[in-house]
Design a protein around this motif. Structure first.
Motif, PDB file in Angstrom:
ATOM      1  N   ASP A  17       0.846  -1.206   0.000  1.00 24.51           N
ATOM      2  CA  ASP A  17       0.000   0.000   0.000  1.00 24.51           C
ATOM      3  C   ASP A  17       0.875   1.247   0.000  1.00 24.51           C
ATOM      4  OD1 ASP A  17      -2.672  -1.199   2.228  1.00 24.51           O
ATOM      5  OD2 ASP A  17      -2.193  -1.632   0.111  1.00 24.51           O
ATOM      6  N   THR A  18       0.266   2.351  -0.385  1.00 26.48           N
ATOM      7  CA  THR A  18       0.902   3.670  -0.280  1.00 26.48           C
ATOM      8  C   THR A  18       0.248   4.428   0.861  1.00 26.48           C
ATOM      9  OG1 THR A  18       1.506   3.788  -2.616  1.00 26.48           O
ATOM     10  CG2 THR A  18       1.237   5.884  -1.445  1.00 26.48           C
ATOM     11  N   VAL A  19       1.056   5.083   1.675  1.00 25.68           N
ATOM     12  CA  VAL A  19       0.508   5.841   2.803  1.00 25.68           C
ATOM     13  C   VAL A  19       0.957   7.296   2.735  1.00 25.68           C
ATOM     14  CG1 VAL A  19       0.385   3.837   4.326  1.00 25.68           C
ATOM     15  CG2 VAL A  19       2.429   5.276   4.363  1.00 25.68           C
ATOM     16  N   THR A  20       0.114   8.153   3.296  1.00 26.57           N
ATOM     17  CA  THR A  20       0.435   9.572   3.404  1.00 26.57           C
ATOM     18  C   THR A  20       0.240   9.986   4.846  1.00 26.57           C
ATOM     19  OG1 THR A  20      -0.248  10.027   1.133  1.00 26.57           O
ATOM     20  CG2 THR A  20      -0.155  11.898   2.659  1.00 26.57           C
ATOM     21  N   LEU A  21       1.298  10.496   5.431  1.00 22.15           N
ATOM     22  CA  LEU A  21       1.246  10.967   6.813  1.00 22.15           C
ATOM     23  C   LEU A  21       1.271  12.492   6.805  1.00 22.15           C
ATOM     24  CD1 LEU A  21       3.888   8.535   8.395  1.00 22.15           C
ATOM     25  CD2 LEU A  21       1.487   8.133   7.849  1.00 22.15           C
ATOM     26  N   ASN A  22       0.492  13.085   7.702  1.00 26.65           N
ATOM     27  CA  ASN A  22       0.336  14.535   7.713  1.00 26.65           C
ATOM     28  C   ASN A  22       0.931  15.173   8.950  1.00 26.65           C
ATOM     29  OD1 ASN A  22      -1.667  14.827   5.339  1.00 26.65           O
ATOM     30  ND2 ASN A  22      -2.568  13.217   6.599  1.00 26.65           N
ATOM     31  N   CYS A  23       1.408  16.379   8.750  1.00 22.38           N
ATOM     32  CA  CYS A  23       1.965  17.162   9.860  1.00 22.38           C
ATOM     33  C   CYS A  23       1.584  18.613   9.639  1.00 22.38           C
ATOM     34  CB  CYS A  23       3.480  17.016   9.902  1.00 22.38           C
ATOM     35  SG  CYS A  23       4.281  18.021  11.179  1.00 22.38           S
ATOM     36  N   SER A  24       0.952  19.226  10.616  1.00 20.03           N
ATOM     37  CA  SER A  24       0.669  20.661  10.543  1.00 20.03           C
ATOM     38  C   SER A  24       1.323  21.332  11.743  1.00 20.03           C
ATOM     39  CB  SER A  24      -0.833  20.922  10.521  1.00 20.03           C
ATOM     40  OG  SER A  24      -1.431  20.468  11.717  1.00 20.03           O
ATOM     41  N   TYR A  25       1.632  22.601  11.577  1.00 16.68           N
ATOM     42  CA  TYR A  25       2.407  23.260  12.627  1.00 16.68           C
ATOM     43  C   TYR A  25       2.012  24.714  12.797  1.00 16.68           C
ATOM     44  CZ  TYR A  25       5.090  25.031   8.639  1.00 16.68           C
ATOM     45  OH  TYR A  25       5.461  25.621   7.458  1.00 16.68           O
ATOM     46  N   GLU A  26       2.291  25.210  13.973  1.00  9.57           N
ATOM     47  CA  GLU A  26       2.212  26.632  14.273  1.00  9.57           C
ATOM     48  C   GLU A  26       3.513  26.964  14.989  1.00  9.57           C
ATOM     49  OE1 GLU A  26      -2.505  26.327  15.494  1.00  9.57           O
ATOM     50  OE2 GLU A  26      -1.168  27.598  16.685  1.00  9.57           O
ATOM     51  N   VAL A  27       4.304  27.804  14.407  1.00  8.50           N
ATOM     52  CA  VAL A  27       5.590  28.138  15.022  1.00  8.50           C
ATOM     53  C   VAL A  27       5.961  29.565  14.660  1.00  8.50           C
ATOM     54  CG1 VAL A  27       6.943  27.215  13.085  1.00  8.50           C
ATOM     55  CG2 VAL A  27       7.982  27.379  15.353  1.00  8.50           C
ATOM     56  N   THR A  28       6.543  30.243  15.601  1.00 10.96           N
ATOM     57  CA  THR A  28       7.040  31.593  15.369  1.00 10.96           C
ATOM     58  C   THR A  28       8.411  31.497  14.720  1.00 10.96           C
ATOM     59  OG1 THR A  28       5.886  32.298  17.373  1.00 10.96           O
ATOM     60  CG2 THR A  28       7.574  33.775  16.502  1.00 10.96           C
ATOM     61  N   ASN A  29       8.596  32.253  13.655  1.00  9.31           N
ATOM     62  CA  ASN A  29       9.901  32.299  12.997  1.00  9.31           C
ATOM     63  C   ASN A  29      10.362  30.905  12.568  1.00  9.31           C
ATOM     64  OD1 ASN A  29      12.259  33.331  11.965  1.00  9.31           O
ATOM     65  ND2 ASN A  29      13.261  33.576  13.949  1.00  9.31           N
ATOM     66  N   PHE A  30       9.565  30.310  11.708  1.00 10.90           N
ATOM     67  CA  PHE A  30       9.842  28.959  11.224  1.00 10.90           C
ATOM     68  C   PHE A  30      11.201  28.896  10.534  1.00 10.90           C
ATOM     69  CE2 PHE A  30       8.760  24.858   9.462  1.00 10.90           C
ATOM     70  CZ  PHE A  30       9.389  24.832   8.226  1.00 10.90           C
ATOM     71  N   ARG A  31      11.938  27.828  10.834  1.00  9.20           N
ATOM     72  CA  ARG A  31      13.227  27.611  10.166  1.00  9.20           C
ATOM     73  C   ARG A  31      13.169  26.365   9.294  1.00  9.20           C
ATOM     74  NH1 ARG A  31      18.725  25.195  12.117  1.00  9.20           N
ATOM     75  NH2 ARG A  31      20.196  26.099  10.664  1.00  9.20           N
ATOM     76  N   SER A  32      12.731  25.260   9.885  1.00  9.24           N
ATOM     77  CA  SER A  32      12.714  24.009   9.133  1.00  9.24           C
ATOM     78  C   SER A  32      11.720  23.042   9.757  1.00  9.24           C
ATOM     79  CB  SER A  32      14.099  23.374   9.086  1.00  9.24           C
ATOM     80  OG  SER A  32      14.507  22.999  10.375  1.00  9.24           O
ATOM     81  N   LEU A  33      11.334  22.053   8.957  1.00 17.43           N
ATOM     82  CA  LEU A  33      10.502  20.956   9.433  1.00 17.43           C
ATOM     83  C   LEU A  33      11.275  19.672   9.175  1.00 17.43           C
ATOM     84  CD1 LEU A  33       6.717  20.476   9.066  1.00 17.43           C
ATOM     85  CD2 LEU A  33       8.245  18.624   8.344  1.00 17.43           C
ATOM     86  N   LEU A  34      11.264  18.802  10.151  1.00 18.29           N
ATOM     87  CA  LEU A  34      12.020  17.567  10.039  1.00 18.29           C
ATOM     88  C   LEU A  34      11.110  16.364  10.251  1.00 18.29           C
ATOM     89  CD1 LEU A  34      13.893  19.778  11.900  1.00 18.29           C
ATOM     90  CD2 LEU A  34      15.584  18.094  11.251  1.00 18.29           C
TER      91      LEU A  34
END
Lengths: 111, 112
Positions: A17-34
């Motif tokens: 199967d193919t899967v999609t995982l989600n991530c949402s964020y709220e951050v001040t002065n975003f630099r990166s998502l890991l």
């Protein structure tokens, strides 16, 4: 306060199967998502995303960031039982170094 | 070494005792972080060391928690008068400057 929300919290699929995982964020002065994969105890690094719309790919895994929607997805194609793990999303501020993690998505791939 | 190492891998202690957890970062990495992962929770930042600068202790949950980093390398996280709610996996990570953090295998602490 920085916030990272992952969905779904858990997912059970069959091999292939193919899967999609989600991530949402709220951050001040975003630099990166890991993205990290956590089996047993130690998270292992998968991707770092800093620019919107640029897909990062590693084998069957890929990820993309949408800064407008403040979200990211992690795709895994042709899943294998070895993909079973907790997938963690974290965001990093530009002003400091602390990572704020989501609670993770527990992926179980059944043969 | 090739990666971040932590010891012990598992620790069982009685409520009220002190424990020390050790982290040996990747050689050459200037930054060292401690995180805690409680059951069903995400990773929680505890403390950060960068070179010779004063550590950022803003994530430590109480004054029972302290950490040292000797010689800019090995770090020890100490929990005094342990409580049952301290039971968790304690993860250490290191990085070169503000680059990607690499995690150790963690110490699973159980306070009875």
């Amino acid at each position: 306060e920085d916030k990272v929300v992952q969905s779904p919290l858990s997912l059970v699929v069959h091999e292939g199967d193919t899967v999609t995982l989600n991530c949402s964020y709220e951050v001040t002065n975003f630099r990166s998502l890991l993205w990290y994969k956590q089996e047993k105890k130690a998270p292992t690094f998968l991707f770092m995303l800093t620019s919107s719309g640029i897909e990062k790919k590693s084998g069957r895994l890929s990820s993309i960031l949408d800064k407008k929607e403040l979200s990211s997805i992690l795709n895994i194609t042709a899943t294998q039982t070895g993909d079973s793990a907790i997938y963690l999303c974290a965001v990093e501020r530009g002003s400091n170094y602390k990572l704020t993690f989501g609670k993770g998505t527990l992926l179980t791939v059944n043969p | 070494g090739a990666g971040v190492s932590q010891s012990p891998s598992n620790k069982v202690t009685e409520k009220g005792k002190d424990v020390e957890l050790r982290c040996d970062p990747i050689s050459g990495h200037t930054a060292l972080y401690w995180y805690r992962q409680s059951l069903g929770q995400g990773l929680e930042f505890l403390i950060y060391f960068q070179g010779n600068s004063a550590p950022d202790k803003s994530g430590l949950p109480s004054d029972r928690f302290s950490a040292e980093r000797t010689g800019g390398s090995v770090s020890t996280l100490t929990i005094q008068r342990t409580q049952q709610e301290d039971s968790a996996v304690y993860l250490c990570a290191s990085s070169y400057g503000l680059e990607t953090q690499y995690f150790g295998p963690g110490t699973r602490l159980l306070v009875l």
